[in-house]
Structure formats: C-alpha cells, structure tokens
Enzyme design. Structure first.
Site, PDB file in Angstrom:
ATOM      1  CD  GLN A 141       2.299   6.933   1.648  1.00  0.00           C
ATOM      2  OE1 GLN A 141       1.276   6.413   2.024  1.00  0.00           O
ATOM      3  NE2 GLN A 141       3.087   6.380   0.747  1.00  0.00           N
ATOM      4  CE  LYS A 197      -2.823   5.786   2.375  1.00  0.00           C
ATOM      5  NZ  LYS A 197      -1.737   4.935   1.869  1.00  0.00           N
ATOM      6  N   GLY A 230      -3.833   5.175  -5.432  1.00  0.00           N
ATOM      7  CA  GLY A 230      -4.746   4.194  -4.861  1.00  0.00           C
ATOM      8  C   GLY A 230      -4.288   3.676  -3.509  1.00  0.00           C
ATOM      9  CG  ASP A 231      -4.283   2.519   0.843  1.00  0.00           C
ATOM     10  OD1 ASP A 231      -3.046   2.408   0.967  1.00  0.00           O
ATOM     11  OD2 ASP A 231      -5.066   2.068   1.702  1.00  0.00           O
TER      12      ASP A 231
HETATM   13  P1  NDP Z   1      -7.281  -3.822  -1.937  1.00  0.00           P
HETATM   14  O1  NDP Z   1      -8.523  -3.077  -1.661  1.00  0.00           O
HETATM   15  O2  NDP Z   1      -6.897  -4.089  -3.346  1.00  0.00           O
HETATM   16  O3  NDP Z   1      -7.294  -5.213  -1.180  1.00  0.00           O
HETATM   17  C1  NDP Z   1      -7.425  -5.314   0.199  1.00  0.00           C
HETATM   18  C2  NDP Z   1      -7.475  -6.780   0.532  1.00  0.00           C
HETATM   19  O4  NDP Z   1      -7.344  -6.962   1.929  1.00  0.00           O
HETATM   20  C3  NDP Z   1      -8.801  -7.418   0.126  1.00  0.00           C
HETATM   21  O5  NDP Z   1      -8.574  -8.736  -0.224  1.00  0.00           O
HETATM   22  C4  NDP Z   1      -9.601  -7.309   1.427  1.00  0.00           C
HETATM   23  O6  NDP Z   1     -10.652  -8.228   1.547  1.00  0.00           O
HETATM   24  C5  NDP Z   1      -8.512  -7.669   2.398  1.00  0.00           C
HETATM   25  N1  NDP Z   1      -8.865  -7.252   3.741  1.00  0.00           N
HETATM   26  C6  NDP Z   1      -9.221  -6.040   4.153  1.00  0.00           C
HETATM   27  N2  NDP Z   1      -9.483  -6.085   5.456  1.00  0.00           N
HETATM   28  C7  NDP Z   1      -9.281  -7.354   5.839  1.00  0.00           C
HETATM   29  C8  NDP Z   1      -9.355  -8.045   7.066  1.00  0.00           C
HETATM   30  N3  NDP Z   1      -9.731  -7.408   8.168  1.00  0.00           N
HETATM   31  N4  NDP Z   1      -9.048  -9.366   7.097  1.00  0.00           N
HETATM   32  C9  NDP Z   1      -8.666 -10.019   5.986  1.00  0.00           C
HETATM   33  N5  NDP Z   1      -8.589  -9.415   4.799  1.00  0.00           N
HETATM   34  C10 NDP Z   1      -8.888  -8.115   4.738  1.00  0.00           C
HETATM   35  O7  NDP Z   1      -6.121  -3.009  -1.179  1.00  0.00           O
HETATM   36  P2  NDP Z   1      -4.546  -3.066  -1.429  1.00  0.00           P
HETATM   37  O8  NDP Z   1      -4.117  -4.438  -1.783  1.00  0.00           O
HETATM   38  O9  NDP Z   1      -4.185  -1.934  -2.298  1.00  0.00           O
HETATM   39  O10 NDP Z   1      -4.017  -2.679   0.039  1.00  0.00           O
HETATM   40  C11 NDP Z   1      -3.759  -3.654   1.034  1.00  0.00           C
HETATM   41  C12 NDP Z   1      -2.837  -3.062   2.087  1.00  0.00           C
HETATM   42  O11 NDP Z   1      -1.627  -2.631   1.463  1.00  0.00           O
HETATM   43  C13 NDP Z   1      -3.370  -1.837   2.827  1.00  0.00           C
HETATM   44  O12 NDP Z   1      -2.856  -1.840   4.147  1.00  0.00           O
HETATM   45  C14 NDP Z   1      -2.742  -0.672   2.062  1.00  0.00           C
HETATM   46  O13 NDP Z   1      -2.651   0.497   2.845  1.00  0.00           O
HETATM   47  C15 NDP Z   1      -1.374  -1.265   1.757  1.00  0.00           C
HETATM   48  N6  NDP Z   1      -0.622  -0.656   0.664  1.00  0.00           N
HETATM   49  C16 NDP Z   1      -1.161  -0.541  -0.582  1.00  0.00           C
HETATM   50  C17 NDP Z   1      -0.418   0.006  -1.610  1.00  0.00           C
HETATM   51  C18 NDP Z   1      -0.915   0.068  -3.015  1.00  0.00           C
HETATM   52  O14 NDP Z   1      -0.133   0.464  -3.891  1.00  0.00           O
HETATM   53  N7  NDP Z   1      -2.145  -0.311  -3.308  1.00  0.00           N
HETATM   54  C19 NDP Z   1       0.933   0.551  -1.358  1.00  0.00           C
HETATM   55  C20 NDP Z   1       1.436   0.288  -0.035  1.00  0.00           C
HETATM   56  C21 NDP Z   1       0.670  -0.273   0.937  1.00  0.00           C
HETATM   57  P3  NDP Z   1     -12.183  -7.752   1.375  1.00  0.00           P
HETATM   58  O15 NDP Z   1     -12.388  -7.729  -0.104  1.00  0.00           O
HETATM   59  O16 NDP Z   1     -12.950  -8.777   2.070  1.00  0.00           O
HETATM   60  O17 NDP Z   1     -12.309  -6.394   2.008  1.00  0.00           O
HETATM   61  O1  2IT Z   2       0.518   3.148   1.235  1.00  0.00           O
HETATM   62  C1  2IT Z   2       1.025   3.470   0.138  1.00  0.00           C
HETATM   63  O2  2IT Z   2       2.243   3.643   0.022  1.00  0.00           O
HETATM   64  C2  2IT Z   2       0.141   3.626  -1.018  1.00  0.00           C
HETATM   65  N1  2IT Z   2      -1.056   3.382  -0.897  1.00  0.00           N
HETATM   66  C3  2IT Z   2       0.696   4.068  -2.331  1.00  0.00           C
HETATM   67  C4  2IT Z   2       0.790   5.565  -2.394  1.00  0.00           C
HETATM   68  C5  2IT Z   2       1.168   6.143  -3.737  1.00  0.00           C
HETATM   69  O3  2IT Z   2       1.158   7.382  -3.806  1.00  0.00           O
HETATM   70  O4  2IT Z   2       1.495   5.421  -4.691  1.00  0.00           O
END
Ligand code: NDP
Ligand code: 2IT
Length: 455
Positions: free
Chosen positions: A121, A136, A175-176
């Site tokens: 981050q 984080k 969120g994450d």
């Molecule tokens: P969510 O909780 O909204 O969604 C996560 C998704 O990934 C779900 O569909 C989950 O499925 C799936 N998942 C988790 N583990 C696995 C696995 N081992 N195999 C297949 N699918 C899996 O999270 P986000 O979409 O917010 O985050 C996803 C990724 O993006 C993370 O790495 C996060 O750190 C990153 N990220 C998020 C940001 C944000 O703004 N939200 C910003 C930047 C990065 P299930 O429901 O089965 O667990």
């Molecule tokens: O991994 C990421 O960059 C996030 N989960 C978003 C962090 C944020 O402060 O919006």
C-alpha cells in the site's frame, strides 16, 4: 509492434543482505517476506543513483512499520455464544500523508498478510501522486454465513478499540476483502457514537448519502480496466472484441467485468472460492450483481439461472482460453503453471485487480513471455486513489458528479501508467511495469522520508 518486456534484474548483493535481515526480524511471515523481496529486487539501480537513500537507511526504515496494533475483538452471535477474534492495524508509513489502506475480514488474516498488504500500500499510494501514506488492517473474523446483526456487533466491537488509533489526519481505513459499504457503515456509526464527532474523513467507501464519494465503489475494478487499456494502447491493441477472464466475483471483479463490457470486451468467466462459472455468451452482469450483491449468493447460483453457463466446482479459471486475464480475487491465485497455460492459450495482457494475485514464478513467465503485465500496486491503485478523492470531498464538504469523478480516476490511472512506463525505460527495463511501479513508488516515498529527517 512487438513488445520488448524485460524480466526483473537479479537482486543486488547489499539488498539481499537487507532482505535477509527483514526475514530474520519477521519470522514466520512468508507473505511479508515475498512482498518486501519483490520491491527490493527492483531497487539496485536506485540505490546506485541515490547514495543518500542508502546513507539514511531508507530501505531498512521502509520495511519496518511505524506502528503495529493487535487487539482482541470479542462479540456475541445471534444465539448468545461468545466469540473472540484478533484485530490488526499496521500503520506502515506516513511520509506522504495519513496512513491509508483497507480493512480485510477473512478467516485467513494474520500479521504476515496485513504487513504484506500494508507494505504494498505504501508504494501504491505513492504512485497515485496523492497525499496518502500506507497502512492496512483487518481481522481473522469470517463473515461467511453471518447475519446482518452479527456483522454489526462484530464491527462495533472492532471499532471500540480501533477508534483510538484512527482519524482524518492520522489513519483512514476503507474496505477490502469482506469489508464493503455495509461494514463501513457499522464501523462509522460506532466511531461517531464513541467520539461524538461526525468526522466523515475518518473512513472511506462510505454510502453516498452519508459522506461517500460517487465512483469509490466502482473505482478499483474500473481503474484496473483503465490501466489495462493504457497498456494495450501502448502496444497498439484494445479491449474491444477480446475474450476476457476475471477471477473472483466481489467488489473488484464485478466492476472490472462491467467496465470491460462497456468497452466491448467479452467476459466469459468469473469465480469464487468454491468454483468457476464459464459463460461463453458473456457474463450477464446485471444478473451476477443481483445474485452477489442483493441475494449474497454464490456463482454456482448464477450458473443455475443461465442455461448456457457451465459451473465448474473447484475449477481452475486460468485454463479457460482468453486474450486478457484479470486476477481480482486474492493473493497467489495465479501460479507459474497457470501463467504458462495462459501464455500457451494466447493471452496478451494481465492486469492485477487483486493484491499480488500472481506468484513470483507467474510474474517471471509473463515478463519473459512478452505478456503486458500490470502489477497490482499500479493496476488496482484506482480504489485508493478514489478514496483520496473522497477525503478531498469530505474536507471541503462537497460532492462531485459521477462523470467528473470517473474522469479524474481515468486521468490518475493514465498518469500512473505513464510514470511506470517512463521509469522502467529510465532504469533499463523497458515495458517492465513491475520495475517501473516499484521504483517510481519507492522514489517518491524515499524523497519524502529524506526530507522529513530521521523520524
Ligand atoms: P470481496 O470480498 O468483495 O471479494 C473477494 C472475491 O474473491 C470473492 O468473490 C471471493 O470469493 C473471491 N475469492 C477469495 N478468495 C478466493 C480464492 N482463493 N479463490 C477464488 N476466489 C476467491 O473483495 P474485493 O473484491 O474488495 O477484493 C479482492 C481483491 O482486490 C483483494 O486482493 C483485495 O486486497 C484487492 N483490492 C481491493 C480493493 C477495494 O477497493 N475493495 C482495492 C485494491 C485491491 P468467496 O466469496 O468464495 O470468498
Ligand atoms: O488494497 C487497496 O488498495 C484497498 N483495499 C483500498 C484502500 C483504500 O483506502 O481505499
């Protein structure tokens, strides 16, 4: 035009020694070891060019969090049973602004994972060019199958400790995985109640009728696709008419799918941790969003509602042939073997929506195989960048339109892409976005840390 991507240089001897010390000081933290190694591998030439960074021990300092908070989170389920989880907030680096970064609620969360995410981050946030440091947090709480009231009680207990450590000028979580608008609402409500302050800027990703920014929800997925389009443009290509595969089906994946489709891409598969849905006619995004966001169900339920879709329980999404691959689920979900299959199937570009979803071997294969590879700290920076825009709107008690905010996001992603491209070129690794992102992010933080003295 054929791209000339170059693999990352082998790690420098002095940096190898620094990394060995990081490993010694942080035993049993493999994710953190990998994340630090990935960045340090890119820094040999930077240190050669800037002896002041070595003199001031910037690399050693940047690998040591400014503060790490670990706390007990007790809560009661709907049957009255008591549960204890562990809460974390790692305030990694505040040279560029208040600590900024998400909270992850997932049963796998531990200190190593929080530190790897916090370390990434720092450089991601620096790349945005916005005034945000890196941090984080999260918990090993498993939200799966929990009722709304259980989620609320957990969030309230979590914030009952966290509130002491956060604030709009100190540390601003968002969120994450496992933390979306609902959880941010419960967390914000408890912060407001304890502090008696309507301090909108303490959290981002809020609901748009109580201080949240338009586009924040879409921003990570949209931004990843904007970064992808920039990479494709650099090699004279585009998303239009390309087969795309997006792993996951959460916040990042859903909005990546949406934007790919808006740009003419054919998204033929997505997944969750139970399985893969292959939908050759193209994912019905409205239906998928309904299943996931309204019903809170699984991709297997989506597949049942689509006669042409096939559900592959426990399937490997990367075996489905595609031109564009977007890992948007979790870390280490795309291995070296998966990368080899994608390359053999004609994949031309990969943009990481998740944080470090591609293993070290996978990244090397993509770079050596001439695949345009956008690492997470650059490609998914649109989420945190839009969080910083939310902070800006909160500070001025203003709110911007969807169109204006999306245009700002697109501009930020284009700038990050350009910075990575130019930095990679300057440091002798043309087309290598991994080296470009690591060096550009590090240099911005290192300059600020040098200017602020030994703190
Ligand atoms: P969510 O909780 O909204 O969604 C996560 C998704 O990934 C779900 O569909 C989950 O499925 C799936 N998942 C988790 N583990 C696995 C696995 N081992 N195999 C297949 N699918 C899996 O999270 P986000 O979409 O917010 O985050 C996803 C990724 O993006 C993370 O790495 C996060 O750190 C990153 N990220 C998020 C940001 C944000 O703004 N939200 C910003 C930047 C990065 P299930 O429901 O089965 O667990
Ligand atoms: O991994 C990421 O960059 C996030 N989960 C978003 C962090 C944020 O402060 O919006």
């Amino acid at each position: 035009m054929s791209p000339s991507y170059q693999a990352a240089p082998v790690i420098d001897e002095k940096l190898e020694a620094i990394h060995a010390e990081v490993v010694r000081l942080n035993p049993g933290e493999p994710e953190f070891h990998e994340a630090t190694r990935d960045v340090l591998e890119s820094l040999g030439l930077v240190i050669a060019k800037h002896p002041e960074f070595a003199r001031n021990k910037i690399i050693q300092r940047v690998c040591e969090p400014e503060r790490q908070i670990i706390f007990r989170v007790p809560w009661q389920d709907d049957q009255g049973e008591v549960h204890i989880n562990r809460g974390y907030r790692v305030e990694f680096n505040s040279a560029l602004g208040p600590y900024k970064g998400g909270l992850r609620f997932h049963r796998s969360v531990n200190l190593s994972i929080v530190k790897f995410l916090g370390f990434e981050q720092i450089f991601k946030n620096a790349l945005t060019g916005l005034p945000i440091g890196g941090g984080k947090g999260g918990s090993n709480f498993d939200p799966k199958g929990r009722s709304d009231t259980e989620i609320m009680r957990f969030c309230q207990s979590f914030m009952t400790e966290l509130y002491r450590h956060v604030g709009e000028y100190t540390d601003v979580p968002a969120g994450d995985t496992g933390v979306g608008r609902r959880e941010i609402g419960y967390l914000f409500g408890q912060y407001k109640r304890i502090t008696n302050r309507y301090e909108s800027g303490v959290l981002t990703g809020k609901g748009t009728d109580w201080g949240g920014a338009l586009v924040r929800e879409e921003a990570t997925g949209y931004g990843t696709v904007f970064f992808l389009t920039e990479m494709l443009q650099a090699i004279g290509d585009s998303v239009d008419d390309r087969d795309c595969v997006v792993s996951g089906s959460g916040n990042v994946a859903l909005h990546a799918i949406d934007k790919l489709q808006q740009l003419g891409g054919r998204v033929i598969a997505c997944s969750d941790s139970d399985g893969v849905v292959h939908d050759p006619k193209g994912i019905d995004i409205a239906l998928l969003r309904h299943v996931k966001e309204v019903e809170r169900l699984r991709v297997s339920d989506y597949a049942q509602l689509r006669p042409d879709a096939r559900y592959l329980p426990g399937g490997n999404i990367w075996s489905i042939p595609c031109h564009l691959a977007l890992p948007c689920a979790t870390q280490n979900e795309l291995s070296g073997r998966d990368a080899a299959v994608l390359i053999a199937n004609g994949c031309i570009a990969v943009a990481e929506g998740a944080n470090k979803p591609t293993t070290f071997e996978g990244v090397q294969l993509f770079l050596e195989g001439g695949v345009a590879f956008g690492p997470g700290k650059a490609a998914n920076a649109g989420g945190v960048a839009t969080s910083a825009l939310e902070m800006q709107q909160n500070a001025s008690r203003d709110s911007w339109s969807f169109e204006y905010t999306e245009a700002r996001l697109a501009g930020i992603m284009a700038d990050i892409h350009q910075t990575c491209l130019e930095t990679a070129e300057e440091f002798g690794a043309p087309g290598n976005y991994v080296v470009g992102a690591n060096i550009a992010g590090f240099q911005r933080v290192a300059r600020a840390m040098t200017a602020l003295g030994l703190i």
